[in-house]
Design a protein around this motif. Structure first.
Motif, PDB file in Angstrom:
ATOM      1  N   SER A  64       1.535  -2.120  13.686  1.00 44.60           N
ATOM      2  CA  SER A  64       1.709  -2.023  12.241  1.00 44.60           C
ATOM      3  C   SER A  64       3.042  -2.594  11.771  1.00 44.60           C
ATOM      4  N   SER A  65       3.103  -2.839  10.461  1.00 41.09           N
ATOM      5  CA  SER A  65       4.309  -3.424   9.857  1.00 41.09           C
ATOM      6  C   SER A  65       5.303  -2.346   9.448  1.00 41.09           C
ATOM      7  N   ARG A  66       4.989  -1.066   9.702  1.00 38.78           N
ATOM      8  CA  ARG A  66       5.786   0.027   9.122  1.00 38.78           C
ATOM      9  C   ARG A  66       7.269  -0.120   9.443  1.00 38.78           C
ATOM     10  N   GLN A 104       0.876  -1.181   0.000  1.00 41.39           N
ATOM     11  CA  GLN A 104       0.000   0.000   0.000  1.00 41.39           C
ATOM     12  C   GLN A 104       0.911   1.229   0.000  1.00 41.39           C
ATOM     13  N   ARG A 164      -7.714  -1.025  15.742  1.00 47.00           N
ATOM     14  CA  ARG A 164      -6.703  -0.522  16.683  1.00 47.00           C
ATOM     15  C   ARG A 164      -7.227   0.715  17.400  1.00 47.00           C
ATOM     16  N   ASP A 173       3.122   2.671  16.288  1.00 49.63           N
ATOM     17  CA  ASP A 173       2.524   4.012  16.245  1.00 49.63           C
ATOM     18  C   ASP A 173       3.218   4.925  17.264  1.00 49.63           C
ATOM     19  N   ARG A 178      -3.668   7.412  18.311  1.00 47.83           N
ATOM     20  CA  ARG A 178      -3.679   7.021  16.884  1.00 47.83           C
ATOM     21  C   ARG A 178      -4.748   7.802  16.103  1.00 47.83           C
ATOM     22  N   ILE A 221      -6.184   5.684  10.290  1.00 48.32           N
ATOM     23  CA  ILE A 221      -4.757   5.985  10.430  1.00 48.32           C
ATOM     24  C   ILE A 221      -4.563   7.485  10.687  1.00 48.32           C
ATOM     25  N   HIS A 263      -3.926   4.711   1.774  1.00 46.38           N
ATOM     26  CA  HIS A 263      -3.635   5.310   3.084  1.00 46.38           C
ATOM     27  C   HIS A 263      -3.526   6.834   3.025  1.00 46.38           C
ATOM     28  N   ASP A 315       1.779  -4.774   5.008  1.00 52.21           N
ATOM     29  CA  ASP A 315       0.780  -4.210   5.904  1.00 52.21           C
ATOM     30  C   ASP A 315       0.392  -5.314   6.874  1.00 52.21           C
ATOM     31  N   SER A 316       0.308  -4.961   8.149  1.00 54.49           N
ATOM     32  CA  SER A 316       0.111  -6.012   9.163  1.00 54.49           C
ATOM     33  C   SER A 316      -1.237  -6.712   9.039  1.00 54.49           C
ATOM     34  N   HIS A 317      -2.212  -6.066   8.368  1.00 56.06           N
ATOM     35  CA  HIS A 317      -3.527  -6.715   8.265  1.00 56.06           C
ATOM     36  C   HIS A 317      -3.695  -7.579   7.019  1.00 56.06           C
ATOM     37  N   ALA A 377       1.543   3.810   1.858  1.00 56.93           N
ATOM     38  CA  ALA A 377       2.318   4.312   3.000  1.00 56.93           C
ATOM     39  C   ALA A 377       3.580   3.481   3.239  1.00 56.93           C
ATOM     40  N   THR A 378       3.545   2.218   2.846  1.00 53.23           N
ATOM     41  CA  THR A 378       4.748   1.384   2.952  1.00 53.23           C
ATOM     42  C   THR A 378       5.328   1.107   1.569  1.00 53.23           C
TER      43      THR A 378
HETATM   44  C1  MIC Z   1      -1.848   0.517  10.232  1.00 46.49           C
HETATM   45  O1  MIC Z   1      -2.987   0.055  10.307  1.00 46.49           O
HETATM   46  O2  MIC Z   1      -1.204   0.880  11.224  1.00 46.49           O
HETATM   47  C2  MIC Z   1      -1.185   0.621   8.871  1.00 46.49           C
HETATM   48  C3  MIC Z   1      -1.044   2.047   8.568  1.00 46.49           C
HETATM   49  O3  MIC Z   1      -2.022   0.051   7.894  1.00 46.49           O
HETATM   50  C4  MIC Z   1       0.136  -0.129   8.945  1.00 46.49           C
HETATM   51  C5  MIC Z   1       1.006   0.067   7.768  1.00 46.49           C
HETATM   52  C6  MIC Z   1       1.694   1.391   7.748  1.00 46.49           C
HETATM   53  O4  MIC Z   1       2.111   1.879   8.808  1.00 46.49           O
HETATM   54  O5  MIC Z   1       1.803   1.939   6.664  1.00 46.49           O
HETATM   55  C7  MIC Z   1       0.022  -1.627   9.191  1.00 46.49           C
HETATM   56  O6  MIC Z   1      -0.942  -2.068   9.775  1.00 46.49           O
HETATM   57  O7  MIC Z   1       0.963  -2.382   8.886  1.00 46.49           O
END
Ligand code: MIC
Ligand code: SF4
Length: 663
Positions: free
Chosen positions: A553-555, A41, A385, A493, A390, A367, A71, A125-127, A43-44
């Protein structure tokens, strides 16, 4: 597809067997698996694609890779649009599908258009495990890991233990999939589940439709498990057929007598509406317990609860009614497809008539992109979340609930059990069925073009897009200083805020200024200023933390930006899976306290020293650290695979890959 005939295999192990590229399927051991599909996505994705290019890769080698824009959509300043144009042009160049802004949230669109039973999917993305609702083996990872998979490499993970969740019965009216996963969060919490996969099985599975299953697998991310998956059955076939993808269907389930490492039984008939209270997804109470709490805002959407079935249920509750004048209600449909159907069947009018504000089909408020609640206001959200801040409001009071509870509360202006509202207003429970066929319009998805045509395509890289610097090799002797000491459950976050800073994702030097921004208000100079002062003197930064560091998140910016500031070591009681991989990828050593009591002995500002770190990284399981300030020694554990040690010794994953490719 050839399945292992071994009796008693779980569905997770069947799909892993079919995709095993390296290692043996022994839980706890590192394996490499072949990745069929990837998703990124915006943002990543911008960083992921910049790193993909830095690897020297040109065309994606997966069966299918999709780049989504969902995002960063607000467009204050040129940064967002610059990123979108880069992503569209690099998708064209590299052979990816590109889902344009407005087409929907990556996980919802992927479920509708691309996810396949039995396929592996890796997403930045973590989801990403949302696609487990359609029986994909879907895993969230950092962008660099996804870039490596796009370039054709395997994805490495610890072979998981499998927790079987045996579902029986059927959900009562007004109780929904969100309540199932909140119940599980109340049992398992957000800590301590690293290294597990969850597989749902039992008679109760059949009654759950794919969107409901996807809500449940989506929030597996909040549990911290690697994989969440449902079997593929008649519900899966119906869902795929409704989206014109019946060819992607194949039945899949665990063998009879499959051996799970642990089993939790859940009788769906016994569940009632639940809510995750501020400010953690595992702070779960029954809606009855908190009913009557005044509500200022209700937001329905996000990749957890924005499907056609969710929003039809909401529309049904709102139909012919007005929301409380004390409530702002916003609804963000998960995809343009969902929005289109709601528009054509009249459900959208029901929402608008009630007073709801319709938002973009995107992540939006989830987000922190707008719709921050007022100071002190309770915000009810159907999201996944509710980490403090956040939403964009400091000390916010965000509750996570089902669409049913959200809609009922929007009408009354207080937290309301939907069963009570239904009784008092005589609302019949809607049994929303999927249409047998949706009208499909993929015009907002750019398709890959031929390699020959792609050669002529230009990649648009505006000046706000900066290729991230890679780490230097770890020094022989590490002179370091503790920059921050934080407690348990620090999320990514907290480390790297999103909200108004999200647009800086493609510019690490700028974004790094807000590392640990939530703590900066109490401390001047800021974390970044202190870190850079040390870096100039050749002293490395250290982060000390409690349990479950790097949740959420996976960021990868939560590793990439601290690395840019000179952080080389994280010492925590425990570190979450995706974040630990990101630290390693950017050459920050992840270490765990050997004696948890040592956490108490270390203070912020302590000066630390490690002799011969590279030597220790080669094969030691523990390293000794001298605390010069406190005049004591303590040891920390290195829980690392051979490959992870090599990555750290090569100064990060990108250098490691380049070394392997000889580029
Ligand atoms: C989130 O829900 O925190 C995000 C934004 O989708 C992140 C990815 C990111 O930080 O861009 C996630 O869940 O991995
Ligand atoms: Fe987007 Fe929220 Fe889902 Fe993350 S959790 S992908 S921000 S909708």
């Amino acid at each position: 597809m050839v399945w292992s005939m071994e009796l008693g295999q779980t569905l997770v192990y069947k799909i892993l067997t079919d995709h095993l590229a390296e290692g043996k399927l022994v839980s706890g051991k590192e394996i490499g698996i072949r990745i069929d599909q990837t998703l990124t996505q915006d943002a990543t994705g911008t960083t992921a694609f910049l790193l993909f290019e830095s690897m020297g890769a040109e065309r994606v080698k997966t069966q299918l890779s999709v780049s989504y824009v969902d995002h960063n959509m607000a467009g204050f300043g040129p940064e967002n649009h610059n990123d979108h144009l880069y992503l569209q042009s690099i998708a064209t160049k590299s052979g990816c599908f590109h889902s344009r802004p407005g087409n929907g949230i990556c996980h919802q669109v992927h479920l509708e258009r691309f996810a396949k039973p039995g396929a592996t999917l890796l997403g930045s993305d973590s989801h990403t495990p949302t696609a487990g609702g359609i029986a994909s083996l879907a895993i969230g990872a950092g962008g660099l890991d996804v870039a490596a998979a796009m370039a054709g490499g395997p994805f490495y993970l610890k072979c998981p233990k499998v927790l079987g969740v045996k579902l029986s019965g059927e959900l009562p009216q007004w109780v929904s999939a969100k309540d199932v996963i909140l119940k599980l969060l109340s049992i398992l919490t957000t800590k301590g589940n690293v290294g597990w996969a969850i597989e749902y099985f039992g008679d109760g599975v059949a009654s759950l439709r794919v969107p409901q299953r996807a809500t449940i697998t989506n929030m597996g991310a909040e549990l911290g498990v690697t994989i969440s998956i449902f079997p593929s059955d008649e519900q899966t076939r119906k869902f795929l057929a409704a989206y014109g993808r019946q060819d992607n269907y194949q039945p899949l389930q665990a063998d009879v007598g499959a051996r799970y490492d642990r089993v939790i039984k859940m009788d769906l008939c016994q569940l009632g509406p639940l809510a995750a209270c501020p400010s953690s997804p595992d702070n779960v109470k029954t809606v009855t317990e908190i009913a009557g709490t005044k509500v200022g805002q209700v937001v329905i959407g996000s990749c957890t609860n924005s499907s056609f079935t969710d929003l039809m249920t909401v529309a049904h509750v709102l139909r012919g009614r007005k929301i409380s004048n004390k409530v702002e209600l916003a609804i963000a449909p998960g995809s343009r497809e969902v929005l289109n159907v709601l528009a054509s069947n009249g459900a959208l009018s029901d929402m608008i008539f009630s007073g709801a504000r319709i938002l973009d089909s995107a992540c939006g408020p989830c987000i922190g992109q707008g719709f921050s609640p007022a100071d002190g206001a309770v915000s009810l959200r159907t999201f996944n979340r509710n980490f403090s801040g956040r939403s964009g409001t400091k000390d916010d009071r965000v509750y996570l609930v089902s669409p049913e509870t959200a809609a009922a509360s929007a009408i009354t202006g207080q937290i309301t059990d939907p069963r009570e509202l239904a009784e008092s207003l005589d609302i019949e429970y809607p049994k929303v069925e999927l249409p047998s066929k949706f009208v499909i319009d993929d015009s907002m998805i750019d398709k890959p073009i031929s390699e020959q045509d792609a050669r002529k395509a230009e990649v648009l890289r505006a000046p706000t897009i900066i290729v991230p610097q890679m780490p230097a090799a770890l020094p022989k002797k590490l002179q370091a200083k503790v920059l921050i000491k934080c407690g348990d459950k620090i999320t990514t976050d907290h480390i790297m805020p999103a909200g108004k800073f999200l647009k800086l994702r493609s510019n690490v030097p700028e974004y790094a200024k807000v590392v640990f921004n939530c703590f900066n208000e109490q401390t001047r100079p800021t974390f970044a200023q202190r870190a850079l002062q040390l870096k100039q003197k050749g002293i490395a930064g250290v982060i000390v933390a409690g349990q479950s560091y790097g949740q959420g998140s996976s960021r990868e910016h939560a590793a990439l930006c601290p690395m840019y500031l000179g952080v080389r070591l994280v010492i925590a009681k425990s570190i979450e899976r995706i974040h630990k991989a990101n630290l390693i990828n950017f050459c920050i050593v992840p270490a765990e306290f050997s004696a948890p009591d040592d956490y108490k002995r270390i203070k912020a500002q302590d000066e630390l020293e490690i002799d011969n770190l590279p030597e220790a990284l080669r094969d030691a399981d523990e390293i000794k650290i001298i605390n010069r300030t406190g005049s004591f020694e303590f040891s920390v554990k290195l829980v690392l695979s051979e490959r992870e040690r090599e990555i750290l010794l090569s100064a990060g994953l990108l250098n490691y890959i380049r070394k392997q490719l000889g580029t």
